[in-house]
Design an enzyme around this catalytic site. Structure first.
Site, mmCIF file in Angstrom:
data_model
loop_
_atom_site.group_PDB
_atom_site.id
_atom_site.type_symbol
_atom_site.label_atom_id
_atom_site.label_comp_id
_atom_site.label_asym_id
_atom_site.label_seq_id
_atom_site.Cartn_x
_atom_site.Cartn_y
_atom_site.Cartn_z
ATOM 1 N N CYS A 173 -91.280 -29.053 -18.221
ATOM 2 C CA CYS A 173 -90.267 -29.755 -19.021
ATOM 3 C C CYS A 173 -89.254 -30.429 -18.101
ATOM 4 O O CYS A 173 -88.850 -31.573 -18.318
ATOM 5 C CB CYS A 173 -89.586 -28.807 -19.998
ATOM 6 S SG CYS A 173 -88.746 -27.410 -19.221
ATOM 7 N N PRO A 209 -91.588 -16.222 -23.454
ATOM 8 C CA PRO A 209 -92.067 -15.333 -22.392
ATOM 9 C C PRO A 209 -92.986 -16.026 -21.393
ATOM 10 O O PRO A 209 -92.983 -15.703 -20.205
ATOM 11 C CB PRO A 209 -92.799 -14.216 -23.146
ATOM 12 C CG PRO A 209 -93.039 -14.742 -24.522
ATOM 13 C CD PRO A 209 -91.955 -15.740 -24.790
ATOM 14 N N THR A 255 -92.887 -19.161 -20.274
ATOM 15 C CA THR A 255 -92.086 -19.913 -19.298
ATOM 16 C C THR A 255 -91.394 -18.962 -18.330
ATOM 17 O O THR A 255 -91.323 -19.210 -17.123
ATOM 18 C CB THR A 255 -91.041 -20.773 -20.034
ATOM 19 O OG1 THR A 255 -91.707 -21.593 -20.987
ATOM 20 C CG2 THR A 255 -90.270 -21.657 -19.073
ATOM 21 N N ASN A 300 -85.940 -29.483 -23.999
ATOM 22 C CA ASN A 300 -86.966 -29.169 -23.003
ATOM 23 C C ASN A 300 -88.329 -28.960 -23.658
ATOM 24 O O ASN A 300 -89.362 -29.313 -23.101
ATOM 25 C CB ASN A 300 -86.571 -27.938 -22.181
ATOM 26 C CG ASN A 300 -86.039 -26.803 -23.018
ATOM 27 O OD1 ASN A 300 -85.105 -26.982 -23.805
ATOM 28 N ND2 ASN A 300 -86.603 -25.622 -22.874
#
Length: 307
Positions: free
Chosen positions: A131, A165, A167, A273
């Site tokens: 992102c 979780p 990321t 994001n």
């Protein structure tokens, strides 16, 4: 014959769910399967409510249905640790893979900078960087297309509530992959990426700071024009992509300050994001579908499907 490419989404978390909601509006991609590993997961329940078929047996649960349901493209929103195996299994069946994890086994794709290059060659796996990469690399590229950039550094600040979780487990991969793409796609000779996860309540909108050191004195007018032109390109698929300040010039340093507001499909608007990642991935899939429909590129032949 429908021009839409039938799609599977792997990973029913924040990103996967947001992706499905965007696909339901798409003229080019039709979501058919959602793949997870937990039968009780909210994401799989939501996918069923949207009318998708689901499996809780991972990619192995999808494989027997790929040919009969004519799945042609998959979007992997799981984790860098499992992506390579997911991609191998699906590529063998002629499925294009759009990778939303930081695994980066395929070439990096940042749509306004280099999507057209990938589509022309029909890459079987493209990586959407991260992102932070999607939000900042267009700005690095906007500077580097004017004059050489010796060093590019980005700081992506995201709200704690907007990252799941998957990321969190991939923070190190996030910084490495983003830094690599700042160099390979953004055009900086050296890249560095920093992610800040902000626990503030109410959650803050995604903010991104981009610093570029140019090799020679910056051409302020040309860089400013290039930055504004690039922002307009990103806004075609992420309308909430906004310049907060800059470009600010200090010697050879060019600083750009961005804010990314999401569409609010699955998570609230502060989670820009999520939006910039899912919108870029969908834009990539749609571009493949458009080129296939126009006959510019051919899908891989499937022996089993022809039998």
């Amino acid at each position: 014959m429908s021009k839409k490419l039938k799609a599977a989404i792997i990973g029913p978390g924040n990103i996967g769910t947001d992706l499905v909601m965007k696909m339901l509006r798409s003229e080019w991609i039709e979501p058919v399967w959602m793949v997870g590993i937990d039968p009780e997961s909210d994401g799989l329940k939501r996918a069923r409510e949207f009318g998708l078929k689901t499996t809780a047996e991972g990619v192995d649960g999808l494989l027997p249905h790929v040919l009969e349901d004519d799945i042609r493209i998959a979007f992997d929103a799981t984790s860098a640790y499992v992506h390579a195996e997911n991609s191998r299994k699906l590529n063998e069946l002629g499925v294009l893979m759009v990778d939303l994890t930081p695994a980066a086994i395929g070439p990096y794709c940042v749509p306004p900078v280099n999507l057209k290059q990938h589509v022309g060659t029909l890459e079987m796996n493209v990586n959407m960087v991260t992102c932070g990469g999607q939000a900042t690399i267009p700005m690095v590229a906007a500077v580097s297309r004017v004059q050489p950039v010796a060093y590019g550094e980005i700081v992506a600040t995201v709200s704690s509530r907007s990252i799941g979780p998957g990321t969190r487990k991939n923070i190190d991969e996030f910084t490495r992959t983003t830094a690599g793409a700042i160099e390979q796609v953004g055009g900086a000779k050296e890249g560095k990426a920093i992610i800040v996860v902000n626990p503030a309540e109410p959650p803050l909108m995604m903010r991104d700071t981009i610093h570029c050191l140019t090799e020679t004195e910056p051409d302020q007018d040309a860089i400013t024009a290039s930055v504004h032109a690039m922002i307009a390109e990103v806004q075609k698929y992420v309308p909430g992509y906004r310049l907060k300040n800059g470009p600010v010039f200090d010697g050879n340093r060019v600083s750009i300050f961005m804010e990314v507001e999401g569409l609010g499909d699955y998570l609230p608007k502060y989670a820009g994001n999520l939006d910039i990642m899912t919108a870029a991935a969908l834009r990539t899939g749609e571009m493949f579908a458009e080129e296939i429909a126009s006959g510019t590129i051919q899908l891989p032949r499937r022996e089993a499907a022809l039998a």
